[in-house]
Design a protein around this motif. Structure first.
Motif, short mmCIF file in Angstrom:
data_model
loop_
_atom_site.label_atom_id
_atom_site.label_comp_id
_atom_site.label_asym_id
_atom_site.label_seq_id
_atom_site.Cartn_x
_atom_site.Cartn_y
_atom_site.Cartn_z
N GLY A 161 0.91 -1.25 0.11
CA GLY A 161 -0.07 -0.04 -0.04
C GLY A 161 0.93 1.20 -0.06
O GLY A 161 0.55 2.23 -0.68
N GLU A 162 1.94 1.22 0.90
CA GLU A 162 2.71 2.52 0.86
C GLU A 162 3.40 2.62 -0.40
O GLU A 162 3.59 3.81 -0.74
CB GLU A 162 3.78 2.08 1.88
N LEU A 163 3.91 1.76 -1.17
CA LEU A 163 4.52 1.68 -2.26
C LEU A 163 3.86 2.43 -3.44
O LEU A 163 4.07 3.05 -4.29
CB LEU A 163 5.13 0.25 -2.84
N ILE A 164 2.34 1.90 -3.24
CA ILE A 164 1.54 2.38 -4.58
C ILE A 164 1.25 3.99 -4.15
O ILE A 164 1.28 4.67 -4.95
CB ILE A 164 0.01 1.68 -4.34
N ILE A 165 1.05 4.33 -2.99
CA ILE A 165 0.98 5.85 -2.59
C ILE A 165 2.18 6.48 -3.06
O ILE A 165 2.12 7.47 -3.62
CB ILE A 165 0.46 6.06 -1.05
N LEU A 166 3.14 5.99 -2.76
CA LEU A 166 4.57 6.74 -3.38
C LEU A 166 4.56 6.83 -4.78
O LEU A 166 5.13 7.81 -5.32
CB LEU A 166 5.82 6.05 -2.85
N LEU A 167 4.16 5.53 -5.42
CA LEU A 167 4.31 5.89 -6.98
C LEU A 167 3.07 7.06 -7.49
O LEU A 167 3.53 7.79 -8.49
CB LEU A 167 3.89 4.51 -7.46
N VAL A 168 2.08 7.01 -6.98
CA VAL A 168 1.17 8.10 -7.34
C VAL A 168 1.71 9.35 -6.99
O VAL A 168 1.50 10.33 -7.80
CB VAL A 168 -0.39 7.89 -6.49
N VAL A 169 2.38 9.52 -5.86
CA VAL A 169 2.97 11.12 -5.46
C VAL A 169 4.02 11.23 -6.46
O VAL A 169 4.27 12.33 -6.94
CB VAL A 169 3.62 10.92 -3.96
N VAL A 170 4.92 10.34 -6.77
CA VAL A 170 5.86 10.38 -7.65
C VAL A 170 5.39 11.00 -9.12
O VAL A 170 5.85 11.87 -9.68
CB VAL A 170 6.68 9.39 -8.05
N ALA A 171 4.31 10.19 -9.32
CA ALA A 171 3.60 10.68 -10.75
C ALA A 171 3.20 11.95 -10.75
O ALA A 171 3.11 12.64 -11.73
CB ALA A 171 2.63 9.55 -11.37
N LEU A 172 2.60 12.34 -9.62
CA LEU A 172 2.13 13.91 -9.45
C LEU A 172 2.94 14.92 -9.58
O LEU A 172 2.84 15.96 -9.87
CB LEU A 172 0.92 14.00 -8.09
N VAL A 173 4.25 14.62 -8.93
CA VAL A 173 5.34 15.33 -8.60
C VAL A 173 5.84 15.57 -9.80
O VAL A 173 6.33 16.70 -10.41
CB VAL A 173 6.39 15.10 -7.51
N VAL A 174 6.30 14.50 -10.62
CA VAL A 174 7.23 14.60 -11.88
C VAL A 174 6.32 15.10 -12.99
O VAL A 174 6.75 16.09 -13.89
CB VAL A 174 7.58 13.11 -12.19
N GLY A 175 4.94 14.58 -13.22
CA GLY A 175 4.00 15.19 -14.22
C GLY A 175 3.91 14.22 -15.35
O GLY A 175 4.96 13.39 -15.42
N PRO A 176 2.85 14.56 -15.90
CA PRO A 176 2.56 13.68 -17.01
C PRO A 176 3.62 13.66 -18.17
O PRO A 176 3.96 12.77 -19.15
CB PRO A 176 1.25 13.92 -17.35
N GLU A 177 4.38 15.06 -18.35
CA GLU A 177 5.05 15.40 -19.33
C GLU A 177 6.30 14.50 -19.38
O GLU A 177 7.07 14.19 -20.46
CB GLU A 177 5.35 16.77 -19.59
N ARG A 178 6.90 14.73 -18.15
CA ARG A 178 8.24 14.03 -17.91
C ARG A 178 8.48 12.65 -17.62
O ARG A 178 9.36 11.88 -17.47
CB ARG A 178 9.17 15.04 -16.90
N PRO B 35 6.95 9.94 -18.66
CA PRO B 35 7.73 8.66 -19.88
C PRO B 35 9.10 8.68 -20.06
O PRO B 35 9.70 7.83 -20.22
CB PRO B 35 6.89 9.02 -21.14
N ALA B 36 9.70 9.87 -19.96
CA ALA B 36 11.08 10.26 -20.30
C ALA B 36 12.07 9.41 -19.00
O ALA B 36 12.75 8.73 -19.15
CB ALA B 36 11.55 11.55 -20.24
N TYR B 37 11.24 9.61 -17.90
CA TYR B 37 12.10 9.05 -16.62
C TYR B 37 11.77 7.63 -16.47
O TYR B 37 12.52 6.79 -16.08
CB TYR B 37 11.45 9.69 -15.29
N ALA B 38 10.57 7.00 -16.90
CA ALA B 38 10.29 5.65 -17.04
C ALA B 38 11.33 4.86 -17.93
O ALA B 38 11.79 4.13 -17.68
CB ALA B 38 8.94 5.20 -17.31
N GLU B 39 11.54 5.52 -19.15
CA GLU B 39 12.39 4.98 -20.11
C GLU B 39 13.87 5.04 -19.53
O GLU B 39 14.53 3.96 -19.79
CB GLU B 39 12.31 5.99 -21.44
N GLN B 40 14.29 6.01 -18.96
CA GLN B 40 15.59 6.17 -18.12
C GLN B 40 16.01 5.06 -17.21
O GLN B 40 16.87 4.54 -17.02
CB GLN B 40 15.77 7.59 -17.72
N LEU B 41 14.84 4.79 -16.29
CA LEU B 41 14.70 3.76 -15.55
C LEU B 41 14.79 2.40 -16.24
O LEU B 41 15.58 1.70 -15.56
CB LEU B 41 13.67 3.78 -14.40
N ALA B 42 14.04 2.04 -17.13
CA ALA B 42 14.41 0.85 -17.90
C ALA B 42 15.71 0.57 -18.34
O ALA B 42 16.18 -0.43 -18.44
CB ALA B 42 13.14 0.74 -19.05
#
Length: 124
Positions: A7-24, A26-33
């Motif tokens: 549960g905490e992991l899902i909340i952290l992922l949602v917070v990261v998605a809101l802070v990073v924003g929908p524009e950046r 995909p780029a961060y996900a690609e870099q992580l991959a």
């Protein structure tokens, strides 16, 4: 995983998605991959290099897997081992009576075990 439950992991992922924003995002996900692929390739190269430098060592790595650790099996194999110092005396494995070729128990007088069991008064 790092003391975080699902549960905490899902909340952290949602917070990261809101802070990073929908524009950046995909780029961060690609870099992580890319980092994950690079780390996997680095581990694969290290394993290949160790194997090539050591050659065939005859080590069964699957047997050393901690997920296969079973103390009962290890003790059983140690007690039933026929090698020197394996705990086998004239009475067979520790705690088991000697048996003849037919599988029937051999009397202790025939094996050479007579009298009481040894006692060490300093051990208690």
């Amino acid at each position: 995983m790092f003391g975080i439950n699902g549960g905490e992991l899902i909340i952290l992922l949602v917070v990261v998605a809101l802070v990073v924003g929908p524009e950046r995002l995909p780029a961060y996900a690609e870099q992580l991959a890319r980092w994950a692929r690079g780390l996997r390739q680095l581990a694969s190269d290290a394993r290949a290099r160790v194997d090539s430098e050591l050659g065939d060592t005859g080590i069964d790595w699957e047997a050393l897997d901690p997920r296969r650790y079973d103390p009962r099996r290890i003790v059983r194999e140690a007690l039933l081992d026929d090698g020197p110092g394996s705990g086998r005396g004239p009475a067979g494995p520790v705690g088991r009576p000697a048996t003849s070729a037919t599988g029937s128990p051999v009397p202790s007088s025939e094996v050479g075990l007579t009298g009481p069991a040894p006692y060490d008064d300093e051990a208690t």
